[in-house]
Motif scaffolding. Structure first.
Motif, PDB file in Angstrom:
ATOM      1  N   VAL A 438       4.717  15.700  21.797  1.00 34.47           N
ATOM      2  CA  VAL A 438       6.085  15.944  21.366  1.00 34.47           C
ATOM      3  C   VAL A 438       6.166  15.610  19.895  1.00 34.47           C
ATOM      4  N   VAL A 439       6.502  16.578  19.147  1.00 31.32           N
ATOM      5  CA  VAL A 439       6.453  16.373  17.709  1.00 31.32           C
ATOM      6  C   VAL A 439       7.801  15.984  17.134  1.00 31.32           C
ATOM      7  N   SER A 440       8.806  16.037  17.956  1.00 27.14           N
ATOM      8  CA  SER A 440      10.114  15.701  17.413  1.00 27.14           C
ATOM      9  C   SER A 440      10.317  14.202  17.313  1.00 27.14           C
ATOM     10  N   VAL A 441       9.396  13.504  17.830  1.00 26.64           N
ATOM     11  CA  VAL A 441       9.546  12.060  17.783  1.00 26.64           C
ATOM     12  C   VAL A 441       9.151  11.566  16.405  1.00 26.64           C
ATOM     13  N   PRO A 442       9.967  10.763  15.847  1.00 25.42           N
ATOM     14  CA  PRO A 442       9.655  10.285  14.507  1.00 25.42           C
ATOM     15  C   PRO A 442       8.422   9.402  14.532  1.00 25.42           C
ATOM     16  N   THR A 443       7.695   9.534  13.483  1.00 25.19           N
ATOM     17  CA  THR A 443       6.490   8.729  13.421  1.00 25.19           C
ATOM     18  C   THR A 443       6.463   7.889  12.174  1.00 25.19           C
ATOM     19  N   ASP A 444       7.533   7.891  11.496  1.00 22.11           N
ATOM     20  CA  ASP A 444       7.518   7.178  10.238  1.00 22.11           C
ATOM     21  C   ASP A 444       7.670   5.697  10.467  1.00 22.11           C
ATOM     22  N   SER A 445       6.582   5.070  10.497  1.00 21.12           N
ATOM     23  CA  SER A 445       6.636   3.649  10.786  1.00 21.12           C
ATOM     24  C   SER A 445       7.067   2.846   9.585  1.00 21.12           C
ATOM     25  N   THR A 446       7.026   3.457   8.443  1.00 16.23           N
ATOM     26  CA  THR A 446       7.435   2.667   7.291  1.00 16.23           C
ATOM     27  C   THR A 446       8.946   2.562   7.218  1.00 16.23           C
ATOM     28  N   LYS A 447       9.588   3.444   7.896  1.00 17.50           N
ATOM     29  CA  LYS A 447      11.041   3.381   7.856  1.00 17.50           C
ATOM     30  C   LYS A 447      11.643   2.835   9.128  1.00 17.50           C
ATOM     31  N   VAL A 542      -8.359  -2.643   2.836  1.00 20.54           N
ATOM     32  CA  VAL A 542      -8.933  -3.580   1.882  1.00 20.54           C
ATOM     33  C   VAL A 542      -7.879  -4.025   0.875  1.00 20.54           C
ATOM     34  N   THR A 543      -7.063  -3.102   0.512  1.00 15.91           N
ATOM     35  CA  THR A 543      -5.990  -3.449  -0.418  1.00 15.91           C
ATOM     36  C   THR A 543      -5.077  -4.522   0.169  1.00 15.91           C
ATOM     37  N   GLU A 544      -4.759  -4.323   1.402  1.00 14.49           N
ATOM     38  CA  GLU A 544      -3.894  -5.304   2.049  1.00 14.49           C
ATOM     39  C   GLU A 544      -4.591  -6.650   2.158  1.00 14.49           C
ATOM     40  N   VAL A 545      -5.852  -6.589   2.507  1.00 15.01           N
ATOM     41  CA  VAL A 545      -6.592  -7.837   2.610  1.00 15.01           C
ATOM     42  C   VAL A 545      -6.600  -8.540   1.266  1.00 15.01           C
ATOM     43  N   GLU A 546      -6.794  -7.764   0.270  1.00 15.09           N
ATOM     44  CA  GLU A 546      -6.836  -8.352  -1.067  1.00 15.09           C
ATOM     45  C   GLU A 546      -5.494  -9.024  -1.380  1.00 15.09           C
ATOM     46  N   ALA A 547      -4.446  -8.339  -1.079  1.00 16.37           N
ATOM     47  CA  ALA A 547      -3.134  -8.911  -1.330  1.00 16.37           C
ATOM     48  C   ALA A 547      -2.913 -10.168  -0.504  1.00 16.37           C
ATOM     49  N   VAL A 563       3.966 -15.836   2.230  1.00 12.46           N
ATOM     50  CA  VAL A 563       2.966 -14.798   2.013  1.00 12.46           C
ATOM     51  C   VAL A 563       3.571 -13.428   2.251  1.00 12.46           C
ATOM     52  N   LYS A 564       4.311 -13.375   3.273  1.00 14.34           N
ATOM     53  CA  LYS A 564       4.963 -12.103   3.589  1.00 14.34           C
ATOM     54  C   LYS A 564       5.888 -11.669   2.449  1.00 14.34           C
ATOM     55  N   LEU A 565       6.719 -12.592   2.040  1.00 11.06           N
ATOM     56  CA  LEU A 565       7.666 -12.228   1.001  1.00 11.06           C
ATOM     57  C   LEU A 565       6.956 -11.913  -0.305  1.00 11.06           C
ATOM     58  N   ARG A 566       5.886 -12.557  -0.476  1.00  5.79           N
ATOM     59  CA  ARG A 566       5.194 -12.411  -1.733  1.00  5.79           C
ATOM     60  C   ARG A 566       4.461 -11.083  -1.844  1.00  5.79           C
ATOM     61  N   SER A 567       3.764 -10.768  -0.818  1.00  6.53           N
ATOM     62  CA  SER A 567       2.875  -9.611  -0.928  1.00  6.53           C
ATOM     63  C   SER A 567       3.150  -8.501   0.055  1.00  6.53           C
ATOM     64  N   PHE A 568       3.939  -8.761   1.026  1.00  2.87           N
ATOM     65  CA  PHE A 568       4.126  -7.720   2.049  1.00  2.87           C
ATOM     66  C   PHE A 568       5.597  -7.469   2.337  1.00  2.87           C
ATOM     67  N   GLU A 569       6.386  -7.761   1.363  1.00  7.70           N
ATOM     68  CA  GLU A 569       7.805  -7.636   1.632  1.00  7.70           C
ATOM     69  C   GLU A 569       8.185  -6.203   1.995  1.00  7.70           C
ATOM     70  N   ASN A 570       7.488  -5.285   1.414  1.00  6.44           N
ATOM     71  CA  ASN A 570       7.831  -3.894   1.671  1.00  6.44           C
ATOM     72  C   ASN A 570       7.015  -3.290   2.804  1.00  6.44           C
ATOM     73  N   ALA A 571       6.156  -4.072   3.322  1.00  9.41           N
ATOM     74  CA  ALA A 571       5.367  -3.563   4.440  1.00  9.41           C
ATOM     75  C   ALA A 571       6.053  -4.018   5.719  1.00  9.41           C
ATOM     76  N   SER A 572       6.934  -3.193   6.169  1.00 13.40           N
ATOM     77  CA  SER A 572       7.770  -3.621   7.294  1.00 13.40           C
ATOM     78  C   SER A 572       6.952  -3.860   8.548  1.00 13.40           C
ATOM     79  N   ASP A 578       1.702 -11.288  11.819  1.00 15.13           N
ATOM     80  CA  ASP A 578       0.561 -10.400  11.595  1.00 15.13           C
ATOM     81  C   ASP A 578      -0.339 -10.944  10.497  1.00 15.13           C
ATOM     82  N   LEU A 579       0.310 -11.409   9.447  1.00 14.52           N
ATOM     83  CA  LEU A 579      -0.478 -11.897   8.323  1.00 14.52           C
ATOM     84  C   LEU A 579      -1.273 -13.132   8.716  1.00 14.52           C
TER      85      LEU A 579
END
Length: 644
Positions: A438-447, A542-547, A563-572, A578-579
DNA sequence: TTTAGGG
DNA sequence: CCCTAAA
């Protein structure tokens, strides 16, 4: 002098602890149960005792043959025969055979229940293989066809041990359907809504829930009857493979944490509550797969009804591993295919229906419990079940083809025939068994937050036209994406001024409301049912790991929120948990040999930094602990000194 | 809510 | 990645 740890407090932030918390090991985990657990246990006990009474009752009753004990189910069997003469609107003949468990206290009575067929379906027979404690339970079918359609004849004349045909035990429950009984066969199955007599809910309205559970103990299909509940949807899901089960057995092996799912927390924060339930109920951990499977096996014991007496020499067992999982393991267990002349006679053995769990208030009477179970069964069966036909593991979609066109005219196809039970189309407008994602299901996990309890069946009603912006998301993974429906918290906060986001949320809520207020049609997607209960796995880049490494180097371990606020604030999709988990695995990865590492390789220099930071902060923590220890002992000395 | 730790 | 005790 007392050195106290500075408490982190304040509504708008926190202070970095001067002294870290005591090591986890020193945080004693208390096994004491909480109050709600106790109450749950009480409820369990009560239900168990109720069920026990039922059991006693059923065992002592002259009309009873079946016990509720799961272990006694093995000897139960059922056969559905249907003559495919004119096909349509023919009465189904249900026959329940007790296979004669030696331990059974069968009293060898015959009980007949007549029902009209599922006339709206083609070639459909549904066998309810509920271990019936008495005839009333068996008459859960009653409401399917109307009040007067169910005729119960009980005669308890036979003697124990007397053989009937191939049966060792003559105890039988016949369900036949003389058309003279009612409405000459064109009775339609009641639609999935409003077909239940309202008064049947009287007495436990507002405090009774139905829980439909599947093999994975997904308890989240909870339903509450309330006065608001106008439309009653059957707690139906494709993925269920269980037969009806007694309450007692159900509660028997249930862990407390699972039972918490019975809490009705939907009074406020609907989404959150649902998510809570999801968290509680949907856990599926591949790392615990073994455990889960063990559990499943255990709980499956006594649930699967096998019929191995032989009216037919050929029976086929469709294991869910053989293609049915695509459609849902809610399937016919055994099908016999008999060929006679140009006609085809199906002998369907042991169609399984989903397991239901009922919950009744503590003050419930046994009668209420019985009624509740009955209603659960009725709701299930009355909810527009339709039948799927599998040939060679593939679903036959064209209802207009003849059997021979479908390849069912020869005996050699016997092994390739299967049936599935599916929700009626009126319940689920979007085909559940679609082979295409089913393609109508949203897959945007960033939002969208992953922490959604939105059920896939809900998704079918709420196509949210969002674009997939996250290349990590597998487009074909419609199931997992179903959990991406709730706007990310940041979006929600922004939604205060953004009508679009707002409306999106509203759509979800209203849909949830309409759905969940009644029965929440249990989520089901044909594929990856189990995995769908988890968040999408997203390996750290790797980028995330680095951060992450950089952040930890700066703020140290144990401050994952920072850590979350510092480097992953936008990574919902990266929570501080998780970190923390990732750091844990990073430390582990760094401390094993490169040959043992798996997944995307992390550059060695990063791993070195991980070890370095880990070492540094561990020492730091130890130093702090040491100070703390010294301070404590000093305090104690001072105190004891002063007290002397 | 956040942290820590086990699964 | 999940769950949950404890803070």
């Amino acid at each position: 002098m007392v050195v106290k740890r500075k408490l982190s407090c304040g509504s708008n932030g926190f202070d970095f602890p001067k002294i870290p918390k005591a090591p986890r090991s020193s945080r004693r985990k208390v096994s004491a149960k909480r109050a709600d657990d106790d109450s749950q246990i009480c409820a369990i006990d009560l239900l168990a005792s109720l069920a026990g009474k039922l059991l006693e009752e059923s065992e002592s009753s002259s009309t009873s043959t079946y016990a509720f004990e799961g272990d006694n189910l093995d000897h139960l069997g059922g056969v559905v025969k249907q003559e495919l003469e004119d096909g349509y609107n023919k009465p189904c003949k249900f026959e329940f055979f007790d296979q004669g468990n030696p331990a059974s206290k069968s009293t060898s009575e015959n009980t007949s229940v007549t029902c009209l067929p599922f006339s709206s379906l083609e070639n459909d027979c549904i066998l309810e293989q509920t271990p019936v404690s008495d005839c009333k339970t068996a008459c859960g079918l009653k409401s399917l066809v109307g009040e007067e359609t169910c005729v119960v004849n009980e005669d308890a004349g036979s003697e124990q041990g007397k053989a009937t045909g191939a049966l060792k035990d003559p105890s039988q429950l016949h369900l036949q359907s003389p058309e003279s009984v009612h409405l000459n066969g064109d009775v339609k199955l009641p639609p999935c809504t409003d077909q239940l007599p309202n008064d049947s809910f009287e007495g436990y309205r507002n405090h009774s829930k139905l829980v439909c559970r599947d093999d994975d103990e997904n308890y989240c299909k909870y339903y509450k009857f309330s006065d608001k509940c106008k439309s009653y949807r059957p707690p139906f899901r494709v993925g269920n493979r269980r037969i009806m089960q007694s309450v007692m057995t159900k509660y028997g092996g249930r862990s407390i944490s699972k039972l918490k799912c019975f809490e009705d927390t939907r009074t406020d924060g609907r989404l959150k509550a649902l998510y809570r339930k999801r968290k509680l109920c949907y856990g599926y951990n591949p790392w615990k797969r073994e455990t889960v499977h063990k559990k499943r096996r255990l709980s499956a014991k006594g649930l699967v009804v096998n019929y191995d007496g032989g009216l037919s020499s050929e029976s086929v067992s469709n294991s869910p591993e053989k293609g049915e999982s695509e459609i849902g393991d809610f399937s016919a267990a055994k099908i016999s295919f008999l060929s006679k002349d140009s006609r085809v006679k199906f002998s369907i053995k042991s169609l399984r229906i989903p397991e239901l769990v009922v919950e009744v208030p503590e003050t419930a009477t046994v009668g209420l419990l019985k009624r509740t179970v009955k209603e659960a069964v009725t709701a299930l069966l009355g909810g527009g079940i339709s039948i799927g036909v599998l040939v060679q593991g593939k679903k036959v979609r064209d209802d207009n083809n003849t059997l021979s066109q479908t390849g069912l005219s020869c005996r050699e196809n016997l092994g390739n025939l299967g049936f599935t039970l599916e929700p009626g189309l009126e319940t689920l407008p979007v085909p559940l068994c679609s082979e295409t994602p089913v393609v109508s299901v949203p897959t945007d996990s960033t939002k969208l937050s992953e922490r959604s309890a939105a059920s896939p069946s809900l998704d079918t009603r709420i196509p949210i036209p969002l674009q997939d912006k996250d290349p990590l998301i597998n487009l074909g993974n419609s199931v997992e994406n179903n959990h991406e429906l709730v706007p990310h918290p940041s979006d929600i906060s922004a939604a205060d001024e953004q009508p679009s986001s707002d409306s999106r949320a509203l759509v979800l809520v209203s849909a949830l409301e309409s759905e969940a207020l009644a029965l929440f049609p249990v989520n089901e997607k044909p594929k990856r049912t189990e995995l769908s209960q988890r968040r999408t796995r997203r390996p750290f880049s790797v980028t995330e790991v680095e951060a992450l490494v950089r952040a930890v180097e700066e703020v140290g371990t144990g401050r994952w929120r920072d850590v979350k606020l510092r480097s992953f604030e936008n990574a919902s999709h990266r929570t501080y948990v998780d970190l923390k988990d990732k750091w844990k695995t990073l430390v582990h990865t760094a401390s094993i040999s490169p040959q043992q590492r798996r997944g995307e390789p992390v550059p060695q220099d990063l791993l070195d930094r991980v070890l370095g930071a880990h070492r540094f902060w561990s020492q730091h923590q130890m130093k702090q602990n040491g100070k703390h220890q010294v301070a404590t002992s000093t305090t104690m000395v001072v105190e004891s000194g002063s007290s002397v």
